[in-house]
Design an enzyme around this catalytic site. Structure first.
Site, PDB file in Angstrom:
ATOM      1  N   HIS A 181       0.831  -1.202   0.000  1.00 36.48           N
ATOM      2  CA  HIS A 181       0.000   0.000   0.000  1.00 36.48           C
ATOM      3  C   HIS A 181       0.865   1.251   0.000  1.00 36.48           C
ATOM      4  CE1 HIS A 181      -3.891  -1.955   0.807  1.00 36.48           C
ATOM      5  NE2 HIS A 181      -3.191  -2.802   1.557  1.00 36.48           N
ATOM      6  N   PRO A 182       0.475   2.268  -0.765  1.00 39.29           N
ATOM      7  CA  PRO A 182       1.179   3.552  -0.638  1.00 39.29           C
ATOM      8  C   PRO A 182       0.900   4.145   0.735  1.00 39.29           C
ATOM      9  CG  PRO A 182      -0.803   3.803  -1.970  1.00 39.29           C
ATOM     10  CD  PRO A 182      -0.629   2.328  -1.728  1.00 39.29           C
ATOM     11  N   GLU A 195      -9.737   5.106  -2.632  1.00 37.15           N
ATOM     12  CA  GLU A 195      -9.891   4.884  -1.195  1.00 37.15           C
ATOM     13  C   GLU A 195      -9.385   6.058  -0.365  1.00 37.15           C
ATOM     14  OE1 GLU A 195      -9.340   0.100  -1.938  1.00 37.15           O
ATOM     15  OE2 GLU A 195      -7.730   1.259  -1.023  1.00 37.15           O
ATOM     16  N   ILE A 236      -4.647   1.738   7.310  1.00 33.48           N
ATOM     17  CA  ILE A 236      -6.009   1.989   7.750  1.00 33.48           C
ATOM     18  C   ILE A 236      -6.917   1.871   6.539  1.00 33.48           C
ATOM     19  CG2 ILE A 236      -5.804   4.487   7.388  1.00 33.48           C
ATOM     20  CD1 ILE A 236      -7.718   4.874   9.758  1.00 33.48           C
TER      21      ILE A 236
END
Length: 336
Positions: free
Chosen positions: A60-61, A82, A115
Protein backbone atom coordinates in the site's frame (compact mmCIF):
# COMPACT_ATOMS: atom_id res chain seq x y z
CA UNK A 1 -25.80 -18.32 -10.33
CA UNK A 2 -22.68 -17.10 -12.11
CA UNK A 3 -19.29 -18.29 -10.82
CA UNK A 4 -16.78 -15.61 -9.89
CA UNK A 5 -13.34 -16.28 -11.32
CA UNK A 6 -9.95 -14.79 -10.59
CA UNK A 7 -6.28 -15.66 -10.80
CA UNK A 8 -3.40 -14.89 -8.45
CA UNK A 9 -2.71 -11.59 -10.20
CA UNK A 10 -6.30 -10.47 -9.59
CA UNK A 11 -6.23 -11.37 -5.92
CA UNK A 12 -2.82 -9.73 -5.48
CA UNK A 13 -4.53 -6.42 -6.34
CA UNK A 14 -6.96 -7.05 -3.48
CA UNK A 15 -4.24 -7.97 -0.98
CA UNK A 16 -0.50 -7.61 -1.56
CA UNK A 17 0.41 -10.95 0.07
CA UNK A 18 1.60 -13.45 -2.53
CA UNK A 19 0.58 -16.32 -0.23
CA UNK A 20 -2.92 -14.90 0.07
CA UNK A 21 -3.22 -14.41 -3.68
CA UNK A 22 -2.04 -17.95 -4.43
CA UNK A 23 -4.44 -19.54 -1.93
CA UNK A 24 -7.38 -17.49 -3.19
CA UNK A 25 -6.61 -18.55 -6.76
CA UNK A 26 -6.61 -22.19 -5.62
CA UNK A 27 -10.00 -21.71 -3.96
CA UNK A 28 -11.59 -20.01 -7.00
CA UNK A 29 -14.06 -19.98 -8.67
CA UNK A 30 -16.56 -18.70 -6.12
CA UNK A 31 -20.32 -18.99 -6.42
CA UNK A 32 -20.86 -15.61 -4.74
CA UNK A 33 -19.05 -12.65 -3.30
CA UNK A 34 -20.10 -13.97 0.09
CA UNK A 35 -18.16 -17.17 -0.52
CA UNK A 36 -15.12 -15.24 -1.76
CA UNK A 37 -15.11 -13.00 1.32
CA UNK A 38 -15.42 -15.96 3.68
CA UNK A 39 -12.53 -17.68 1.89
CA UNK A 40 -10.43 -14.51 2.16
CA UNK A 41 -11.01 -14.35 5.92
CA UNK A 42 -10.05 -17.98 6.44
CA UNK A 43 -6.91 -17.63 4.32
CA UNK A 44 -5.81 -14.29 5.80
CA UNK A 45 -6.20 -15.27 9.45
CA UNK A 46 -5.23 -18.95 9.27
CA UNK A 47 -2.87 -19.50 6.34
CA UNK A 48 -0.95 -16.25 5.85
CA UNK A 49 1.91 -15.80 8.33
CA UNK A 50 3.30 -12.55 9.75
CA UNK A 51 5.82 -12.04 6.88
CA UNK A 52 2.85 -12.36 4.53
CA UNK A 53 0.99 -9.69 6.49
CA UNK A 54 3.99 -7.35 6.29
CA UNK A 55 4.24 -8.00 2.54
CA UNK A 56 0.63 -6.90 2.17
CA UNK A 57 1.14 -3.77 4.27
CA UNK A 58 4.12 -2.70 2.15
CA UNK A 59 2.08 -3.02 -1.05
CA UNK A 60 0.00 0.00 0.00
CA UNK A 61 1.18 3.55 -0.64
CA UNK A 62 1.64 5.51 2.57
CA UNK A 63 -1.43 7.48 3.57
CA UNK A 64 -1.08 10.94 2.07
CA UNK A 65 1.82 10.03 -0.25
CA UNK A 66 0.52 11.75 -3.38
CA UNK A 67 3.48 10.75 -5.53
CA UNK A 68 2.96 7.07 -4.76
CA UNK A 69 -0.73 7.38 -5.64
CA UNK A 70 0.22 8.66 -9.09
CA UNK A 71 2.32 5.60 -9.93
CA UNK A 72 0.93 2.93 -12.20
CA UNK A 73 0.80 -0.04 -9.82
CA UNK A 74 -2.08 -2.43 -10.60
CA UNK A 75 -4.05 -1.38 -7.53
CA UNK A 76 -3.01 2.29 -7.62
CA UNK A 77 -6.40 3.38 -8.93
CA UNK A 78 -8.17 1.67 -6.06
CA UNK A 79 -5.78 3.23 -3.53
CA UNK A 80 -6.42 6.65 -5.07
CA UNK A 81 -10.19 6.20 -4.76
CA UNK A 82 -9.89 4.88 -1.19
CA UNK A 83 -7.80 7.87 -0.12
CA UNK A 84 -9.78 10.42 -2.14
CA UNK A 85 -11.65 11.90 0.85
CA UNK A 86 -8.42 12.17 2.83
CA UNK A 87 -6.65 13.94 -0.03
CA UNK A 88 -9.56 16.30 -0.69
CA UNK A 89 -9.80 17.33 2.99
CA UNK A 90 -6.07 17.75 3.57
CA UNK A 91 -4.04 20.94 3.80
CA UNK A 92 -0.30 21.47 3.80
CA UNK A 93 -0.04 21.24 7.59
CA UNK A 94 -2.00 17.99 7.85
CA UNK A 95 -0.07 16.40 4.98
CA UNK A 96 3.21 17.30 6.66
CA UNK A 97 2.04 15.86 9.97
CA UNK A 98 0.84 12.68 8.24
CA UNK A 99 4.29 12.28 6.72
CA UNK A 100 6.02 12.87 10.07
CA UNK A 101 3.76 10.49 11.97
CA UNK A 102 4.05 7.82 9.28
CA UNK A 103 7.81 7.95 9.74
CA UNK A 104 7.55 7.80 13.54
CA UNK A 105 5.13 4.89 13.29
CA UNK A 106 7.42 2.87 11.00
CA UNK A 107 10.42 3.56 13.23
CA UNK A 108 8.54 2.25 16.27
CA UNK A 109 6.68 -0.74 14.82
CA UNK A 110 8.85 -1.71 11.86
CA UNK A 111 5.99 -1.84 9.38
CA UNK A 112 3.81 0.57 7.42
CA UNK A 113 0.78 2.26 9.00
CA UNK A 114 -2.39 0.88 7.48
CA UNK A 115 -6.01 1.99 7.75
CA UNK A 116 -9.13 1.36 5.69
CA UNK A 117 -9.24 4.95 4.45
CA UNK A 118 -12.54 4.83 2.52
CA UNK A 119 -14.70 7.78 3.55
CA UNK A 120 -12.25 9.08 6.16
CA UNK A 121 -10.94 12.64 6.23
CA UNK A 122 -7.26 13.45 6.61
CA UNK A 123 -7.91 14.74 10.14
CA UNK A 124 -9.63 11.47 11.13
CA UNK A 125 -6.75 9.44 9.74
CA UNK A 126 -4.14 11.58 11.49
CA UNK A 127 -5.98 11.25 14.82
CA UNK A 128 -6.22 7.47 14.32
CA UNK A 129 -2.52 7.23 13.54
CA UNK A 130 -1.59 9.25 16.61
CA UNK A 131 -3.84 7.21 18.89
CA UNK A 132 -2.54 3.90 17.59
CA UNK A 133 1.05 5.03 18.11
CA UNK A 134 0.71 4.31 21.84
CA UNK A 135 -0.24 0.65 21.23
CA UNK A 136 2.02 -2.30 21.97
CA UNK A 137 3.61 -3.76 18.81
CA UNK A 138 1.74 -7.09 19.03
CA UNK A 139 -1.59 -5.26 19.45
CA UNK A 140 -0.84 -2.91 16.59
CA UNK A 141 0.09 -5.77 14.28
CA UNK A 142 -3.33 -7.31 14.87
CA UNK A 143 -5.08 -3.98 14.30
CA UNK A 144 -3.20 -3.40 11.04
CA UNK A 145 -4.04 -6.93 9.89
CA UNK A 146 -7.69 -6.21 10.58
CA UNK A 147 -7.53 -3.02 8.52
CA UNK A 148 -5.96 -4.98 5.66
CA UNK A 149 -8.82 -7.48 5.73
CA UNK A 150 -11.37 -4.64 5.51
CA UNK A 151 -9.55 -3.30 2.45
CA UNK A 152 -9.39 -6.77 0.92
CA UNK A 153 -13.14 -7.26 1.23
CA UNK A 154 -13.84 -3.88 -0.37
CA UNK A 155 -11.54 -4.72 -3.28
CA UNK A 156 -13.00 -8.18 -3.76
CA UNK A 157 -16.35 -6.48 -4.24
CA UNK A 158 -14.84 -4.13 -6.81
CA UNK A 159 -13.03 -6.96 -8.57
CA UNK A 160 -16.17 -9.02 -9.00
CA UNK A 161 -18.24 -5.97 -9.88
CA UNK A 162 -15.90 -5.48 -12.83
CA UNK A 163 -16.29 -9.15 -13.76
CA UNK A 164 -20.05 -8.66 -13.79
CA UNK A 165 -19.73 -5.92 -16.42
CA UNK A 166 -20.82 -3.03 -14.26
CA UNK A 167 -19.46 0.29 -15.42
CA UNK A 168 -16.53 1.36 -13.25
CA UNK A 169 -18.45 4.40 -12.00
CA UNK A 170 -21.59 2.45 -11.12
CA UNK A 171 -19.59 -0.31 -9.48
CA UNK A 172 -17.66 2.14 -7.31
CA UNK A 173 -20.82 3.98 -6.26
CA UNK A 174 -22.99 0.96 -5.51
CA UNK A 175 -20.34 -1.26 -3.96
CA UNK A 176 -18.85 1.65 -2.07
CA UNK A 177 -22.18 2.13 -0.33
CA UNK A 178 -22.36 -1.49 0.77
CA UNK A 179 -18.73 -2.53 1.11
CA UNK A 180 -16.87 0.72 1.45
CA UNK A 181 -17.22 0.88 5.21
CA UNK A 182 -17.20 -2.78 6.33
CA UNK A 183 -16.19 -2.63 10.00
CA UNK A 184 -15.30 1.09 9.76
CA UNK A 185 -16.62 4.05 11.70
CA UNK A 186 -18.83 5.26 8.80
CA UNK A 187 -22.53 4.48 8.56
CA UNK A 188 -23.37 1.70 6.09
CA UNK A 189 -26.21 1.99 3.58
CA UNK A 190 -28.67 -0.59 2.28
CA UNK A 191 -28.33 -1.04 -1.49
CA UNK A 192 -29.94 -3.66 -3.69
CA UNK A 193 -27.28 -5.67 -5.51
CA UNK A 194 -27.44 -8.83 -7.62
CA UNK A 195 -27.76 -11.94 -5.45
CA UNK A 196 -24.28 -13.20 -6.33
CA UNK A 197 -22.83 -9.93 -5.00
CA UNK A 198 -24.55 -10.18 -1.64
CA UNK A 199 -22.43 -9.22 1.38
CA UNK A 200 -22.01 -11.97 3.99
CA UNK A 201 -23.46 -11.45 7.44
CA UNK A 202 -23.51 -7.66 7.15
CA UNK A 203 -26.22 -5.91 9.18
CA UNK A 204 -26.31 -2.14 9.09
CA UNK A 205 -25.55 -0.80 12.58
CA UNK A 206 -28.61 0.68 14.28
CA UNK A 207 -26.91 2.59 17.07
CA UNK A 208 -23.72 4.57 17.69
CA UNK A 209 -20.85 2.69 19.37
CA UNK A 210 -20.98 5.09 22.36
CA UNK A 211 -24.32 5.77 24.09
CA UNK A 212 -25.50 7.03 27.46
CA UNK A 213 -28.55 7.65 29.63
CA UNK A 214 -29.17 9.50 32.91
CA UNK A 215 -31.29 8.43 35.87
CA UNK A 216 -32.15 11.03 38.52
CA UNK A 217 -32.04 8.87 41.67
CA UNK A 218 -33.17 11.79 43.84
CA UNK A 219 -36.50 11.83 42.02
CA UNK A 220 -36.63 8.21 40.92
CA UNK A 221 -37.13 9.07 37.27
CA UNK A 222 -35.14 9.57 34.05
CA UNK A 223 -33.04 12.69 33.75
CA UNK A 224 -34.74 14.39 30.82
CA UNK A 225 -33.54 17.54 29.08
CA UNK A 226 -29.86 17.23 30.06
CA UNK A 227 -27.36 18.60 27.51
CA UNK A 228 -24.73 15.95 26.66
CA UNK A 229 -21.51 16.33 24.66
CA UNK A 230 -19.01 13.71 23.50
CA UNK A 231 -15.35 14.57 22.90
CA UNK A 232 -12.21 12.70 21.84
CA UNK A 233 -8.77 13.48 23.23
CA UNK A 234 -6.32 14.47 20.51
CA UNK A 235 -2.81 13.31 21.38
CA UNK A 236 0.08 15.80 21.42
CA UNK A 237 1.71 16.72 18.15
CA UNK A 238 5.33 15.92 17.38
CA UNK A 239 6.49 19.08 19.13
CA UNK A 240 4.72 18.01 22.31
CA UNK A 241 2.03 20.70 22.19
CA UNK A 242 -1.31 19.35 23.40
CA UNK A 243 -4.33 19.99 21.21
CA UNK A 244 -6.93 19.12 23.81
CA UNK A 245 -10.40 17.70 23.29
CA UNK A 246 -12.08 17.41 19.89
CA UNK A 247 -15.87 17.67 19.81
CA UNK A 248 -17.58 14.65 18.23
CA UNK A 249 -21.25 15.31 18.90
CA UNK A 250 -23.88 16.71 21.25
CA UNK A 251 -27.48 16.00 22.16
CA UNK A 252 -30.11 16.39 24.87
CA UNK A 253 -31.56 13.48 26.84
CA UNK A 254 -35.14 12.55 25.98
CA UNK A 255 -38.07 11.71 28.27
CA UNK A 256 -36.46 8.32 29.00
CA UNK A 257 -33.17 9.97 29.98
CA UNK A 258 -31.41 8.68 26.86
CA UNK A 259 -29.25 10.93 24.73
CA UNK A 260 -29.79 11.25 21.02
CA UNK A 261 -27.03 10.00 18.69
CA UNK A 262 -23.66 11.49 19.64
CA UNK A 263 -21.95 9.92 16.62
CA UNK A 264 -22.97 7.98 13.51
CA UNK A 265 -24.13 4.36 13.88
CA UNK A 266 -21.18 2.05 13.31
CA UNK A 267 -19.80 -1.40 14.09
CA UNK A 268 -16.47 0.09 15.16
CA UNK A 269 -15.12 3.05 17.09
CA UNK A 270 -11.69 4.66 17.11
CA UNK A 271 -9.46 3.70 20.02
CA UNK A 272 -8.63 6.56 22.40
CA UNK A 273 -9.81 8.57 25.38
CA UNK A 274 -13.34 9.94 25.33
CA UNK A 275 -15.22 12.39 27.54
CA UNK A 276 -18.96 12.62 28.13
CA UNK A 277 -20.08 15.89 29.72
CA UNK A 278 -23.55 16.35 31.21
CA UNK A 279 -25.06 19.80 31.86
CA UNK A 280 -26.34 19.01 35.34
CA UNK A 281 -26.77 22.64 36.47
CA UNK A 282 -29.12 23.31 33.56
CA UNK A 283 -31.07 20.17 34.40
CA UNK A 284 -31.55 20.90 38.11
CA UNK A 285 -32.40 24.53 37.42
CA UNK A 286 -35.15 23.46 35.03
CA UNK A 287 -36.30 20.71 37.40
CA UNK A 288 -36.57 23.14 40.33
CA UNK A 289 -38.77 25.47 38.33
CA UNK A 290 -41.10 22.64 37.31
CA UNK A 291 -41.23 20.74 40.64
CA UNK A 292 -42.89 21.88 43.84
CA UNK A 293 -39.57 22.61 45.55
CA UNK A 294 -39.59 26.43 45.56
CA UNK A 295 -36.10 26.24 44.10
CA UNK A 296 -34.61 24.83 47.28
CA UNK A 297 -32.86 21.85 45.60
CA UNK A 298 -29.35 23.01 44.76
CA UNK A 299 -26.79 21.40 42.51
CA UNK A 300 -23.28 20.85 43.85
CA UNK A 301 -21.84 19.81 40.45
CA UNK A 302 -22.52 22.38 37.70
CA UNK A 303 -21.57 19.70 35.20
CA UNK A 304 -20.42 16.09 35.26
CA UNK A 305 -17.60 14.85 33.03
CA UNK A 306 -16.90 11.15 32.60
CA UNK A 307 -13.59 10.24 30.93
CA UNK A 308 -13.04 6.69 29.73
CA UNK A 309 -10.61 4.89 27.45
CA UNK A 310 -11.26 2.48 24.57
CA UNK A 311 -8.34 0.17 23.84
CA UNK A 312 -7.40 -0.94 20.29
CA UNK A 313 -8.60 -4.47 21.09
CA UNK A 314 -12.04 -3.08 22.04
CA UNK A 315 -12.86 -1.06 18.92
CA UNK A 316 -15.60 -3.47 17.78
CA UNK A 317 -17.42 -3.37 21.14
CA UNK A 318 -20.35 -1.20 22.20
CA UNK A 319 -19.87 1.28 25.06
CA UNK A 320 -22.89 2.36 27.09
CA UNK A 321 -21.86 4.79 29.84
CA UNK A 322 -24.81 5.75 32.07
CA UNK A 323 -24.90 8.24 34.93
CA UNK A 324 -26.93 7.93 38.14
CA UNK A 325 -27.44 11.49 39.32
CA UNK A 326 -28.49 13.41 42.42
CA UNK A 327 -27.89 17.05 43.39
CA UNK A 328 -24.88 16.14 45.55
CA UNK A 329 -23.46 12.97 43.99
CA UNK A 330 -23.25 10.93 40.82
CA UNK A 331 -22.22 7.41 39.84
CA UNK A 332 -21.20 6.02 36.49
CA UNK A 333 -20.44 2.57 35.12
CA UNK A 334 -20.03 0.73 31.86
CA UNK A 335 -23.41 -0.74 30.90
CA UNK A 336 -24.51 -2.90 28.00
Amino acid sequence: MKNLHGDAKDFLMCCGSSKFAAEMAKSAPFSSLSQAVEASRTIWWNEVDVPGWLEAFTAHPRIGDLEALKKGAPSAHWSKVEQSVAVETANVTVMRELSEWNQKYEEKFGFRYLICASGKSSAEILANLQNRFSSRPIEELQVAAGEQQKITEIRLGKLFADRDSFSQTTANQRLGQVLGHIGSSVEESKVSLPSHLSVPNQISPTRPPITTHVLDVSRGKPGAGIPVTLELWNVPSKGGESRGWISIGSSVTDADGRSGPLMAPSSNVMAGRYKLTFGTATYFQNSNSSDDTNGTTQCFYPYVSVVFEIKPAQVSQHFHVPVLLSPFSYTTYRGS
